[in-house]
Design a protein around this motif. Structure first.
Motif, PDB file in Angstrom:
ATOM      1  N   UNK A   7      -5.872  26.195  -6.205  1.00 16.23           N
ATOM      2  CA  UNK A   7      -6.939  26.794  -6.992  1.00 16.23           C
ATOM      3  C   UNK A   7      -6.840  26.430  -8.459  1.00 16.23           C
ATOM      4  N   UNK A   8      -5.629  26.444  -8.995  1.00 18.84           N
ATOM      5  CA  UNK A   8      -5.451  26.092 -10.409  1.00 18.84           C
ATOM      6  C   UNK A   8      -5.788  24.619 -10.649  1.00 18.84           C
ATOM      7  N   UNK A   9      -5.422  23.769  -9.697  1.00 20.84           N
ATOM      8  CA  UNK A   9      -5.768  22.352  -9.828  1.00 20.84           C
ATOM      9  C   UNK A   9      -7.278  22.148  -9.727  1.00 20.84           C
ATOM     10  N   UNK A  10      -7.919  22.919  -8.875  1.00 23.62           N
ATOM     11  CA  UNK A  10      -9.372  22.798  -8.718  1.00 23.62           C
ATOM     12  C   UNK A  10     -10.092  23.246  -9.992  1.00 23.62           C
ATOM     13  N   UNK A  11      -9.552  24.253 -10.684  1.00 24.88           N
ATOM     14  CA  UNK A  11     -10.131  24.683 -11.954  1.00 24.88           C
ATOM     15  C   UNK A  11     -10.207  23.512 -12.920  1.00 24.88           C
ATOM     16  N   UNK A  12      -9.132  22.737 -12.996  1.00 24.89           N
ATOM     17  CA  UNK A  12      -9.120  21.579 -13.896  1.00 24.89           C
ATOM     18  C   UNK A  12     -10.174  20.554 -13.487  1.00 24.89           C
ATOM     19  N   UNK A  13     -10.306  20.326 -12.184  1.00 25.67           N
ATOM     20  CA  UNK A  13     -11.292  19.350 -11.706  1.00 25.67           C
ATOM     21  C   UNK A  13     -12.716  19.815 -11.972  1.00 25.67           C
ATOM     22  N   UNK A  14     -12.938  21.121 -11.906  1.00 19.95           N
ATOM     23  CA  UNK A  14     -14.263  21.673 -12.155  1.00 19.95           C
ATOM     24  C   UNK A  14     -14.601  21.683 -13.648  1.00 19.95           C
ATOM     25  N   UNK A  24     -22.727  24.383  -6.645  1.00 19.08           N
ATOM     26  CA  UNK A  24     -21.610  23.445  -6.704  1.00 19.08           C
ATOM     27  C   UNK A  24     -20.729  23.683  -5.488  1.00 19.08           C
ATOM     28  N   UNK A  25     -20.427  22.635  -4.759  1.00 17.00           N
ATOM     29  CA  UNK A  25     -19.528  22.709  -3.604  1.00 17.00           C
ATOM     30  C   UNK A  25     -18.158  22.216  -4.037  1.00 17.00           C
ATOM     31  N   UNK A  26     -17.114  23.038  -3.837  1.00 19.70           N
ATOM     32  CA  UNK A  26     -15.779  22.692  -4.319  1.00 19.70           C
ATOM     33  C   UNK A  26     -14.734  22.990  -3.252  1.00 19.70           C
ATOM     34  N   UNK A  27     -13.777  22.080  -3.112  1.00 13.98           N
ATOM     35  CA  UNK A  27     -12.660  22.260  -2.184  1.00 13.98           C
ATOM     36  C   UNK A  27     -11.533  21.347  -2.619  1.00 13.98           C
ATOM     37  N   UNK A  28     -10.295  21.764  -2.435  1.00 15.57           N
ATOM     38  CA  UNK A  28      -9.187  20.875  -2.790  1.00 15.57           C
ATOM     39  C   UNK A  28      -9.162  19.583  -1.983  1.00 15.57           C
ATOM     40  N   UNK A  29      -9.556  19.627  -0.713  1.00 20.10           N
ATOM     41  CA  UNK A  29      -9.488  18.425   0.119  1.00 20.10           C
ATOM     42  C   UNK A  29     -10.724  18.334   0.999  1.00 20.10           C
ATOM     43  N   UNK A  30     -11.215  17.110   1.180  1.00 19.19           N
ATOM     44  CA  UNK A  30     -12.444  16.901   1.947  1.00 19.19           C
ATOM     45  C   UNK A  30     -12.282  15.709   2.883  1.00 19.19           C
ATOM     46  N   UNK A  36     -20.436  18.027  -6.170  1.00 19.42           N
ATOM     47  CA  UNK A  36     -19.384  18.162  -5.166  1.00 19.42           C
ATOM     48  C   UNK A  36     -18.068  17.806  -5.846  1.00 19.42           C
ATOM     49  N   UNK A  37     -17.126  18.748  -5.846  1.00 12.88           N
ATOM     50  CA  UNK A  37     -15.849  18.578  -6.547  1.00 12.88           C
ATOM     51  C   UNK A  37     -14.712  18.722  -5.536  1.00 12.88           C
ATOM     52  N   UNK A  38     -13.771  17.787  -5.560  1.00  8.35           N
ATOM     53  CA  UNK A  38     -12.599  17.866  -4.678  1.00  8.35           C
ATOM     54  C   UNK A  38     -11.436  17.155  -5.368  1.00  8.35           C
ATOM     55  N   UNK A  39     -10.220  17.442  -4.885  1.00 11.20           N
ATOM     56  CA  UNK A  39      -9.019  16.843  -5.437  1.00 11.20           C
ATOM     57  C   UNK A  39      -8.552  15.642  -4.637  1.00 11.20           C
ATOM     58  N   UNK A  40      -8.783  15.691  -3.335  1.00 12.12           N
ATOM     59  CA  UNK A  40      -8.255  14.662  -2.449  1.00 12.12           C
ATOM     60  C   UNK A  40      -9.253  14.447  -1.321  1.00 12.12           C
TER      61      UNK A  40
END
Length: 213
Positions: free
Chosen positions: A10-17, A152-158, A173-177
């Motif tokens: 969640x904290x990493x996703x905040x940065x990506x968002x 906005x659609x957000x998830x750490x991994x997709x 659409x925001x994701x980390x991986x």
């Protein structure tokens, strides 16, 4: 990417968002129990309301054919081409156990917290994973129907193959991986999804810090 727990994700996703001081703040909606600790971090960073819009797939009886998704409040999105030949009663019966499980999870929360009004507001939908099912796509559609001005659609991994349609449907659409094999989604997190009691704890803590803010 190295496996992490859901709070770290969640904290990493905040940065990506790149969440800033949006006014008014968005409404942050968790789409599954496993997404609540992730969505909590997003809502805290945005000083936003945190709520549930749990979405889960349901299947044709005795098969792995996904007929559609059921969401909080009993809302249903049906893949029309897959429901051909099935009576409305058959579809309702297939969806009922999934809807009942979601309703049971929400019951304690909804006694104290009304469903948010999404009319004219920006919404961030948070899933723990975007997989082969249409859960996130259905949530985007439902948020639009409920009046959201931006989704906005957000998830750490997709899952890579799920992204093109989602990009067409959501405003961002925001994701980390991203992974190519759905089996890799299960390996992305350390630990198990939270129990229902912990889930409600996160939601109530969000109410407390938001009230202080």
């Amino acid at each position: 990417m190295e496996a992490m727990d859901r709070t770290q994700a969640g904290k990493a996703l905040v940065n990506a968002l790149a969440i800033g001081s949006e006014a008014p703040p968005p409404v942050v909606l968790a789409l599954a129990p496993g997404a609540v600790p992730i969505a909590y971090e997003v809502a805290r960073a945005a000083h936003a309301e945190l709520d549930l819009l749990e979405v889960a797939p349901f299947y044709a009886p005795g098969t792995n054919l996904e007929l559609g998704e059921v969401a909080s409040g009993g809302m249903r999105v049906l893949h029309a081409e897959r429901g051909r030949g099935l009576l409305d009663a058959d579809i309702a019966a297939a969806a009922a156990p999934v809807a009942d499980a979601i309703a049971a999870r929400e019951h304690a929360w909804r006694r104290h917290h009304p469903r948010p009004d999404l009319a004219g507001v920006s919404v961030v939908l948070v899933a723990d994973t975007v997989g082969a099912d249409a859960r996130m796509d259905a949530a985007v559609l439902l948020a639009r129907v409920m009046g959201a001005s931006r989704v906005v659609a957000a998830a750490p991994v997709a899952l890579r193959k799920s992204l093109p349609q989602l990009r067409d449907d959501a405003d961002a659409v925001i994701y980390l991986d991203v992974v190519d094999d759905a089996r890799a989604l299960d390996l992305w997190y350390q630990g198990e999804p939270p129990e229902d009691s912990a889930l409600l704890g996160w939601l109530r803590r969000a109410e407390e810090w938001r009230a202080l803010a």
